[in-house]
Design a protein around this motif. Structure first.
Motif: not given
Lengths: 474, 224
Positions: A160-163, A165, B199-201
């Motif tokens: 997943x990308x930050x956008x 999430x 965990x984020x990118x």
């Protein structure tokens, strides 16, 4: 109920994954990070290769004596006041969890990250009984919000990308102001921390996995960076450890050796931030910690693998290095595999645990380049094991008929060397004649190659002819 | 047949054993009683484990201060909290080493017991430090409740220089010496830097569920 498995759709899933722009962006970001970080950590430890040998030997020794180490481990857990439950199947394991929940009237459960919990499909089982499981690892929390499977065994939301999430958080956290800024990862992390803090404090039961179980002391070990596993197991009144039987190691020293290769192989850290050794429930005088400590030991197909051709797979310590270094995984991500265990380790383990009938494509999802074996901290010969599954799939007619036909044609010629040489010569010359521009934009029987790139036209003689000519020279 | 009996039977069938083989039993008992030496990285075999511990702990974003004597600890903590704009208040366990410090020389307010959700600063006394990876080892109990290591946003840990060992093998020996062979505290927490998530990118962010900051005070000098 067990983990959802749709590995039969691998080809279609992989095709879709290649065209998914979000996924490709996310994979692009993660790939270089994992590989570079591992390389850096390994370069800083001259003994790393010797440690891999030692790690392999520890796991092999433990598996060869698994019955005796299990007995020793069980005795120690009981002596420390804990309980050990055996589950031959995921159904049995789920029933044990539900029974403990019922005894405590549990409504809410804080969960640390556990691949065994994923294997059991535990969240769905709990929800069906009106019990709310809350995943507390940030990546697991995100995929729980999305009702997805993890796409990586140590980085569940790596796809997943930050956008994406941020959009999920806006959708799920309705009580917060809708105009808040979630464009930065730090804002996402802070929001998750605040939301989950409440859940930890309210949970009736904490469930974690285990990276290792130590026979010498009856200890379970969890390894995390966030601290979520520790809050999950130290705040609620009951701690349930989900582990499969092959997590066992003999001694503290053995666990130490495996810890030296685990984080370096996976995230490229020398040590993860929190490595926690838990032995039994709260002791007299302890101001915190659980009143009850339960370990559920799951088999689910592992004893079947133990005596067979795939026993070496049971050495796996779930570091994720083979996923990170696999050109196939890095092109299609974890979901395409249709199993909670993706990548090279998953393509060996999934048929072993869930059967080859539904996952015959997975062992073929590899170029056999060998990158996985070259980074495996316990030296599992993954390409060899993948080939063994291919042979079994072929023997059981699980592949497409066109593949069998192609192999039969090739086999006919390969067993007649003169004919093979002649046929290859004619074929090459024909192709060279047709492909005078040096390449083909499309080619019958090879469209899956030529739709995305050109096929080079043959140049000069065949290899066999060149080889024969070279040998004739003095 | 119970699941336990089934699993043991399946393991023994797979391995082609009965479980009664004397040689196997002896090999397993010997290994459990006297763990064989494994590969020990040279990195930890240093004459100055305190310096190595500091380097490695700072590499993982802990902050480290050297304190000459135990009596100076309260003043150092008061200064640290002031510099960080944190309230002069912290939570600790019943640890006698911490209890004996001259807290009255500062304006610090101390709460005792397990961590509560509102605590901002937790203070603990480490059982040991492991120089090889800059790791603190804390053991649970009334002296240093485990929740102190995870709930407060700022975690201050005292480790005596003489308790810093070079490698994990030495640490296991210290642990066995304190708790008896095969004995363990309920929890051993190895802590290597403040909590984090990628965990984020794959973006490294400090301060996930555990502390956002880990401040280590190394007290005294190692006994040669």
């Amino acid at each position: 109920m067990s983990a959802p498995l749709n590995s039969a759709d691998f080809a279609a899933n992989a095709h879709r994954a290649l065209g998914d722009a979000h996924l490709q962006q996310a994979l692009h970001v993660s790939r270089d990070g994992f590989i570079a970080k591992r390389a850096k950590a390994v370069a800083r430890l001259p003994e790393f290769e010797a440690l891999r040998d030692a790690a392999r030997d520890i796991k092999a020794h433990t598996l060869a004596n698994l019955d005796l180490y299990l007995e020793a481990y069980e005795a120690k857990v009981l002596a420390a006041g804990g309980a050990v439950h055996y589950a031959a199947t995921t159904q049995a394991a789920n029933a044990i969890v539900l029974d403990i929940c019922r005894r405590h009237g549990a409504k809410s459960i804080a969960k640390g990250k556990s691949m065994i919990g994923e294997e059991m499909g535990l969240n769905a089982v709990l929800e069906a009984q009106g019990i709310t499981p809350v995943e507390t690892d940030l990546g697991e929390y995100v995929i729980q919000l999305r009702h997805e499977m993890p796409s990586h065994i140590i980085a569940p939301a790596v796809h997943l990308t930050r956008d994406q999430i941020a959009a999920d958080f806006h959708r799920a956290h309705k009580a917060l102001p809708p105009e808040r800024d979630l464009s930065e990862p730090a804002a996402l992390l802070t929001e998750a921390r605040n939301i989950l803090r409440e859940k930890f404090l309210a949970a009736d039961i904490g469930i974690t996995g285990a990276n290792f179980l130590i026979a010498e002391t009856g200890t379970s070990i969890i390894v995390t960076n966030e601290g979520n596993g520790d809050l999950s197991q130290s705040l609620p009144k009951v701690h349930i450890v989900l582990a499969s039987i092959e997590k066992l190691v003999p001694t503290l020293e053995d666990a130490g050796t495996l810890l030296r290769v685990l984080a370096r192989s996976g995230t490229g850290q020398d040590m993860s931030v929190y490595t926690t050794l838990s032995t039994g429930p709260r002791r007299p005088g302890d101001p915190d910690g659980p009143d009850e400590y339960h370990v559920i030991l799951l088999d689910n197909g592992r004893t079947k693998m133990l005596g067979g051709d795939f026993a070496e797979m049971l050495r796996c310590i779930r570091c994720g290095a083979c996923l990170n270094h696999c050109p196939v995984y890095q092109s299609i991500g974890g979901h395409a595999y249709g199993s909670i265990y993706p990548g090279p380790m998953g393509s060996v383990l999934t048929p072993g645990l869930f059967g080859l009938d539904h996952s015959a494509d997975l062992p073929n999802a590899s170029t056999l380049c060998g990158a996985c074996e070259s980074v495996c901290p316990v030296r599992i010969p993954l390409p060899k094991l993948l080939r063994q599954w291919r042979e079994r799939g072929f023997a059981r007619h699980l592949g497409p008929e066109t593949q069998r036909l192609g192999l039969a044609v090739w086999g006919f010629f390969a067993m007649r060397p003169r004919l093979y040489g002649r046929a290859a010569q004619i074929g090459m010359r024909g192709l060279a004649l047709l492909g005078r521009r040096g390449r083909f934009r499309s080619l019958p029987f090879a469209t899956s190659w030529t739709t995305s790139r050109d096929f080079p036209a043959p140049q000069g003689e065949t290899f066999q002819a060149q080889f024969a000519a070279a040998r004739k020279k003095p | 047949m119970s699941d336990r009996a089934k699993i043991f039977a399946d393991i023994r069938r797979a391995l082609g054993v009965t479980g009664a083989e004397e040689a196997r039993r002896r090999a397993v008992e010997a290994r459990l009683a006297d763990p064989p030496e494994s590969v020990i990285p040279a990195r930890g075999q240093t004459p100055d484990p305190v310096a190595l511990f500091r380097t490695e702990a700072e590499r993982v974003f802990a902050t480290v201060e050297m304190v000459g004597a135990a009596a100076d600890i309260p003043a150092h903590i008061a200064d640290f909290l002031q510099a960080k704009n944190l309230p002069p208040r912290l939570r600790k366990g019943a640890d006698p080493y911490l209890a004996a410090l001259p807290w009255h020389t500062t304006a610090l307010r101390l709460d005792e017991g397990r961590a509560e959700g509102a605590d901002q600063v937790g203070l603990a006394h480490a059982f040991a430090g492991i120089a090889e990876t800059g790791t603190l080892a804390l053991v649970s109990g009334p002296d240093n409740p485990t929740t102190l290591n995870f709930l407060p946003e700022t975690h201050i840990v005292i480790v005596e220089a003489q308790k810093i060992v070079g490698d994990y093998e030495t640490f296991w020996c210290e642990l066995r010496a304190a708790y008896g062979p095969g004995g363990m505290p309920r929890t051993v927490n190895f802590i290597t830097g403040p909590s984090r998530s990628a965990d984020i990118e794959q973006t490294l962010l400090l301060g996930a569920h555990g502390p956002r900051a880990l401040h280590i005070l190394i007290v005294g000098t190692a006994v040669p």
